[in-house]
Design a protein around this motif. Structure first.
Motif, mmCIF file in Angstrom:
data_model
loop_
_atom_site.group_PDB
_atom_site.id
_atom_site.type_symbol
_atom_site.label_atom_id
_atom_site.label_comp_id
_atom_site.label_asym_id
_atom_site.label_seq_id
_atom_site.Cartn_x
_atom_site.Cartn_y
_atom_site.Cartn_z
ATOM 1 N N GLY A 67 -32.699 -85.927 2.947
ATOM 2 C CA GLY A 67 -32.863 -87.380 2.949
ATOM 3 C C GLY A 67 -34.072 -87.805 3.766
ATOM 4 O O GLY A 67 -34.844 -88.694 3.355
ATOM 5 N N ALA A 68 -34.254 -87.187 4.952
ATOM 6 C CA ALA A 68 -35.424 -87.512 5.777
ATOM 7 C C ALA A 68 -36.714 -87.124 5.068
ATOM 8 O O ALA A 68 -37.715 -87.860 5.129
ATOM 9 N N LEU A 69 -36.686 -85.985 4.391
ATOM 10 C CA LEU A 69 -37.877 -85.560 3.656
ATOM 11 C C LEU A 69 -38.185 -86.529 2.508
ATOM 12 O O LEU A 69 -39.361 -86.861 2.257
ATOM 13 N N ALA A 70 -37.142 -87.013 1.839
ATOM 14 C CA ALA A 70 -37.352 -87.969 0.747
ATOM 15 C C ALA A 70 -37.929 -89.282 1.267
ATOM 16 O O ALA A 70 -38.811 -89.880 0.640
ATOM 17 N N ARG A 71 -37.462 -89.733 2.436
ATOM 18 C CA ARG A 71 -38.014 -90.974 3.006
ATOM 19 C C ARG A 71 -39.472 -90.800 3.415
ATOM 20 O O ARG A 71 -40.277 -91.731 3.292
ATOM 21 N N THR A 75 -42.255 -93.334 1.745
ATOM 22 C CA THR A 75 -43.082 -94.226 2.577
ATOM 23 C C THR A 75 -44.547 -93.798 2.631
ATOM 24 O O THR A 75 -45.381 -94.547 3.147
ATOM 25 N N GLY A 76 -44.850 -92.615 2.148
ATOM 26 C CA GLY A 76 -46.222 -92.127 2.204
ATOM 27 C C GLY A 76 -46.595 -91.477 3.521
ATOM 28 O O GLY A 76 -47.739 -91.023 3.693
ATOM 29 N N ASP A 77 -45.641 -91.456 4.478
ATOM 30 C CA ASP A 77 -45.943 -90.850 5.780
ATOM 31 C C ASP A 77 -46.219 -89.349 5.650
ATOM 32 O O ASP A 77 -47.010 -88.797 6.427
ATOM 33 N N ASP A 242 -33.005 -84.593 12.060
ATOM 34 C CA ASP A 242 -33.220 -84.461 10.615
ATOM 35 C C ASP A 242 -34.704 -84.549 10.279
ATOM 36 O O ASP A 242 -35.237 -83.759 9.472
ATOM 37 N N LEU A 243 -35.407 -85.489 10.949
ATOM 38 C CA LEU A 243 -36.847 -85.617 10.714
ATOM 39 C C LEU A 243 -37.606 -84.420 11.284
ATOM 40 O O LEU A 243 -38.593 -83.957 10.699
ATOM 41 N N LEU A 244 -37.137 -83.920 12.415
ATOM 42 C CA LEU A 244 -37.785 -82.755 13.028
ATOM 43 C C LEU A 244 -37.681 -81.531 12.114
ATOM 44 O O LEU A 244 -38.667 -80.828 11.859
ATOM 45 N N ILE A 245 -36.465 -81.303 11.592
ATOM 46 C CA ILE A 245 -36.286 -80.141 10.707
ATOM 47 C C ILE A 245 -37.066 -80.343 9.412
ATOM 48 O O ILE A 245 -37.620 -79.385 8.843
ATOM 49 N N ALA A 246 -37.149 -81.589 8.949
ATOM 50 C CA ALA A 246 -37.951 -81.856 7.746
ATOM 51 C C ALA A 246 -39.424 -81.492 7.986
ATOM 52 O O ALA A 246 -40.085 -80.914 7.120
ATOM 53 N N GLY A 247 -39.933 -81.833 9.192
ATOM 54 C CA GLY A 247 -41.307 -81.440 9.516
ATOM 55 C C GLY A 247 -41.475 -79.932 9.576
ATOM 56 O O GLY A 247 -42.493 -79.394 9.121
ATOM 57 N N VAL A 248 -40.465 -79.245 10.114
ATOM 58 C CA VAL A 248 -40.536 -77.776 10.168
ATOM 59 C C VAL A 248 -40.508 -77.192 8.752
ATOM 60 O O VAL A 248 -41.209 -76.210 8.460
ATOM 61 N N VAL A 249 -39.709 -77.795 7.874
ATOM 62 C CA VAL A 249 -39.660 -77.326 6.480
ATOM 63 C C VAL A 249 -41.035 -77.483 5.812
ATOM 64 O O VAL A 249 -41.503 -76.590 5.088
ATOM 65 N N VAL A 250 -41.689 -78.616 6.084
ATOM 66 C CA VAL A 250 -43.024 -78.829 5.506
ATOM 67 C C VAL A 250 -44.010 -77.795 6.060
ATOM 68 O O VAL A 250 -44.852 -77.263 5.325
ATOM 69 N N LEU A 251 -43.912 -77.497 7.354
ATOM 70 C CA LEU A 251 -44.787 -76.468 7.935
ATOM 71 C C LEU A 251 -44.534 -75.106 7.302
ATOM 72 O O LEU A 251 -45.472 -74.347 7.029
ATOM 73 N N SER A 252 -43.264 -74.775 7.067
ATOM 74 C CA SER A 252 -42.948 -73.502 6.410
ATOM 75 C C SER A 252 -43.516 -73.471 4.996
ATOM 76 O O SER A 252 -44.071 -72.447 4.566
ATOM 77 N N ALA A 253 -43.376 -74.595 4.293
ATOM 78 C CA ALA A 253 -43.934 -74.658 2.942
ATOM 79 C C ALA A 253 -45.452 -74.523 2.971
ATOM 80 O O ALA A 253 -46.049 -73.865 2.102
ATOM 81 N N LEU A 254 -46.094 -75.122 3.998
ATOM 82 C CA LEU A 254 -47.549 -74.980 4.133
ATOM 83 C C LEU A 254 -47.929 -73.513 4.341
ATOM 84 O O LEU A 254 -48.895 -73.023 3.741
ATOM 85 N N GLY A 255 -47.160 -72.813 5.168
ATOM 86 C CA GLY A 255 -47.439 -71.391 5.376
ATOM 87 C C GLY A 255 -47.275 -70.582 4.099
ATOM 88 O O GLY A 255 -48.079 -69.684 3.815
#
Length: 273
Positions: A67-71, A75-77, A242-255
């Motif tokens: 949900g945090a990742l979807a928001r 929002t474009g953030d 939730d937002l913190l883990i979403a950021g970590v997920v994005v970092l993992s995807a970037l890697g």
């Protein structure tokens, strides 16, 4: 009795096929296994959160993270943070890798460069690069140059070491053969040494890309408004796990994306292997 059995046993001279066992541990693509493994991890996470085995303050449920990742996307953030991080990582990695390959080739080819450059690289490589960020801020300011310089500095050393090691691994007989045929030093470097050292250089790129992402997050946690590191830091300060883990997920995807792109480059450049 035993001698009689040996004398009467028919001789089997029929050639039998021998299975080929020289696979050499050749890697095989197993995407189904990879998908099932990550699905199992995700399922255990969801089950642990649903049963209360994993507290929300320890690790939020996967639904909250999604949900945090979807928001972030709505929002474009996410794009604002991701674009800032990609710009810093691209500039820092390209600068550090280019300088690292150039210095690594010089260290591997020339005795004078090896006598002066290799001890310096060996002495500076173990220094935690993030410890030098305050120094880079003093030199380049709190803006983008200090962050890019931190990433480039961290990428530089593993690239130099892998490039120099790759050059040292090129068979000297090939270089001697090129010299015997009268090739110039430039042609020997570009036609023999560089292709021979290319696998080690690309391995260095993989290592340096991971180091670059680590330094990117650390640098963005100091004085950055946008970036994945700033996103994770702000989420932690607000206790938004939730937002913190979403950021970590994005970092993992970037890697994963960076590793995939480097794998494509390896396949194209190392088709001869």
């Amino acid at each position: 009795m035993a001698d009689r059995t040996l004398q009467t046993a028919p001789a089997d001279d029929t050639p039998r096929p021998v299975p080929y066992r020289g696979g050499g541990f050749a890697p095989r693509r197993m995407p189904l296994v990879t998908g099932l493994f990550f699905a199992l991890l995700f399922g255990l996470w969801a089950l642990g959160s649903a049963r209360g085995w994993i507290g929300a303050l320890t690790l939020p449920p996967p639904g909250d993270v999604l949900g945090a990742l979807a928001r972030l996307i709505e929002t474009g953030d996410l794009w604002r943070h991701l674009s800032a991080s990609l710009m810093r990582l691209g500039l820092g990695w390209a600068l550090g890798a280019a300088l690292g390959v150039a210095v690594g080739l010089m260290v591997g080819l020339f005795s004078l460069a090896r006598a002066t450059g290799l001890p310096l690289v060996t002495a500076l490589f173990p220094i935690p690069k993030i410890a030098l960020l305050p120094l880079f801020i003093i030199w380049f300011g709190i803006g983008e140059p200090s962050k890019v310089a931190t990433i480039a500095f961290g990428v530089f050393f593993p690239t130099v070491i892998n490039t120099a090691g790759g050059v040292a691994g090129v068979p000297r007989s090939l270089i001697s053969m090129g010299q015997s045929f009268g090739l110039s030093s430039w042609r020997i470097a570009t036609r023999i040494v560089l292709p021979g050292a290319l696998p080690a250089i690309l391995t260095g790129f993989r290592v340096s890309a991971s180091i670059g992402i680590i330094l990117l997050v650390a640098a963005e946690m100091i004085g950055a408004e946008y970036g994945l590191g700033a996103l994770v830091l702000n989420a932690g300060n607000l206790m938004r796990l939730d937002l913190l883990i979403a950021g970590v997920v994005v970092l993992s995807a970037l890697g994963l994306v960076v590793a995939f792109l480097l794998g494509l480059v390896e396949k194209r450049l190392l088709r001869w292997r």
